[in-house]
Design an enzyme around this catalytic site. Structure first.
Site, PDB file in Angstrom:
ATOM      1  N   ASP A  61       0.878  -1.170   0.000  1.00 24.56           N
ATOM      2  CA  ASP A  61       0.000   0.000   0.000  1.00 24.56           C
ATOM      3  C   ASP A  61       0.911   1.215   0.000  1.00 24.56           C
ATOM      4  OD1 ASP A  61      -1.661   2.159   0.520  1.00 24.56           O
ATOM      5  OD2 ASP A  61      -2.860   1.113   2.027  1.00 24.56           O
ATOM      6  N   VAL A  62       0.977   1.930  -1.122  1.00 23.78           N
ATOM      7  CA  VAL A  62       1.960   3.003  -1.259  1.00 23.78           C
ATOM      8  C   VAL A  62       1.710   4.159  -0.297  1.00 23.78           C
ATOM      9  CG1 VAL A  62       2.473   2.439  -3.660  1.00 23.78           C
ATOM     10  CG2 VAL A  62       0.689   4.134  -3.139  1.00 23.78           C
ATOM     11  N   ASN A  88       3.179   4.715 -10.561  1.00 25.50           N
ATOM     12  CA  ASN A  88       1.929   4.594 -11.301  1.00 25.50           C
ATOM     13  C   ASN A  88       0.689   4.451 -10.432  1.00 25.50           C
ATOM     14  OD1 ASN A  88       0.160   3.647 -13.687  1.00 25.50           O
ATOM     15  ND2 ASN A  88       0.215   1.823 -12.360  1.00 25.50           N
ATOM     16  N   TYR A 157      -8.812  14.146  -7.668  1.00 23.75           N
ATOM     17  CA  TYR A 157      -7.927  13.552  -8.665  1.00 23.75           C
ATOM     18  C   TYR A 157      -7.135  14.624  -9.397  1.00 23.75           C
ATOM     19  CZ  TYR A 157      -6.467  10.699 -12.664  1.00 23.75           C
ATOM     20  OH  TYR A 157      -5.730  10.058 -13.632  1.00 23.75           O
ATOM     21  N   LYS A 161      -3.008  15.328  -9.506  1.00 26.18           N
ATOM     22  CA  LYS A 161      -2.248  15.203 -10.745  1.00 26.18           C
ATOM     23  C   LYS A 161      -1.519  16.508 -11.088  1.00 26.18           C
ATOM     24  CE  LYS A 161      -2.965  10.890 -11.425  1.00 26.18           C
ATOM     25  NZ  LYS A 161      -1.849   9.933 -11.269  1.00 26.18           N
TER      26      LYS A 161
END
Length: 252
Positions: A61-62, A88, A157, A161
């Site tokens: 789990d990053v 990613n 989101y 980004k």
């Protein structure tokens, strides 16, 4: 070809979509790949696409610093060095929720995965690339078309980004002294499970729903491989790969 003769990569979010496509492309090209993701079974399915290639599946789990540390420790132990991180792993979060109704917990989940997770992985990769001999390596961050132009009701989101672009620029600058290159690939409408709605109708800036063209994720994977296999004195700083006819240029 054994692990010492190949390039070594970490691919996060390797159990599906873009991550799976990129991992398979690298494995077919002779790379050794550490496949990271939250569930072991999909990672093993990715590895099975190229069973003859050296890979390792590491449940990660990053968003958890201790799990990211364990991932990169396992890469050092298994392969001895690191040449590439494809940063990613990410999530759209709850799509279509108006900003005034977005729960803080949902916002936090997207930020923890998309931004904090990307930072933690980049930091661990940077440390390893700086310390190894020969020094250096490459980090490729998965941005998005949304790093340039948002979709309606996508504030979490889109914000992450945009932040990814700042992460990319800072890593690129700070990595110069250590032969660490960093670039970003901004992807538009690759055909994955995450983008399935685009083929049935997705919200446009004018409030309408419209079907949008998509492209094969394999086309993205080939682009990432090209970026990854450049010599460290060359770098694709930013690349945009998109379905040719999608409503991006002139969106809205």
């Amino acid at each position: 070809m054994n692990a010492k003769q190949t390039k070594i990569a970490v691919v996060t979010g390797a159990g599906s979509g873009i991550g799976r496509a990129v991992a398979a492309e690298l494995l077919r090209a002779g790379w050794s790949v550490a496949l990271a993701g939250r569930r072991t079974e999909p990672l093993e399915e990715t590895a099975a696409l190229v069973p003859e290639a050296p890979s390792v599946a590491v449940r990660t789990d990053v968003a958890r610093p201790e799990e990211v540390a364990a991932l990169f420790a396992s890469v050092r132990e298994r392969f001895g060095r690191l040449d590439l991180l494809f940063n990613n792993a990410g999530t759209f979060g709850p799509g279509g929720v108006p900003v005034e109704e977005l729960a803080y917990e949902a916002w936090r989940h997207v930020v923890d995965t998309n931004l904090n997770g990307a930072f933690l992985c980049a930091q661990a990769a940077f440390r390893q690339m700086k310390e190894q001999d020969p020094q250096g390596g490459r980090i490729i961050n998965n941005g998005s078309i949304s790093a340039h132009a948002p979709r309606p009701r996508s504030i979490a989101y889109t914000a992450t980004k945009h932040a990814m672009t700042g992460l990319t620029k800072s890593l690129s600058l700070d990595g110069r002294a250590y032969r660490i290159a960093c670039g970003q690939i901004d992807i538009g409408n690759a055909a994955t499970d995450m983008t399935a709605g685009m083929r049935t109708g997705t919200a446009q800036a004018n409030g309408e729903l419209a079907v949008e063209p998509v492209m094969d994720a394999a086309d993205v994977a080939r682009t990432v491989r090209h970026m990854a296999e450049l010599p460290l004195d060359a770098n694709v700083q930013f690349a945009t790969v998109m379905a040719t006819a999608m409503p991006y240029v002139g969106r809205g």
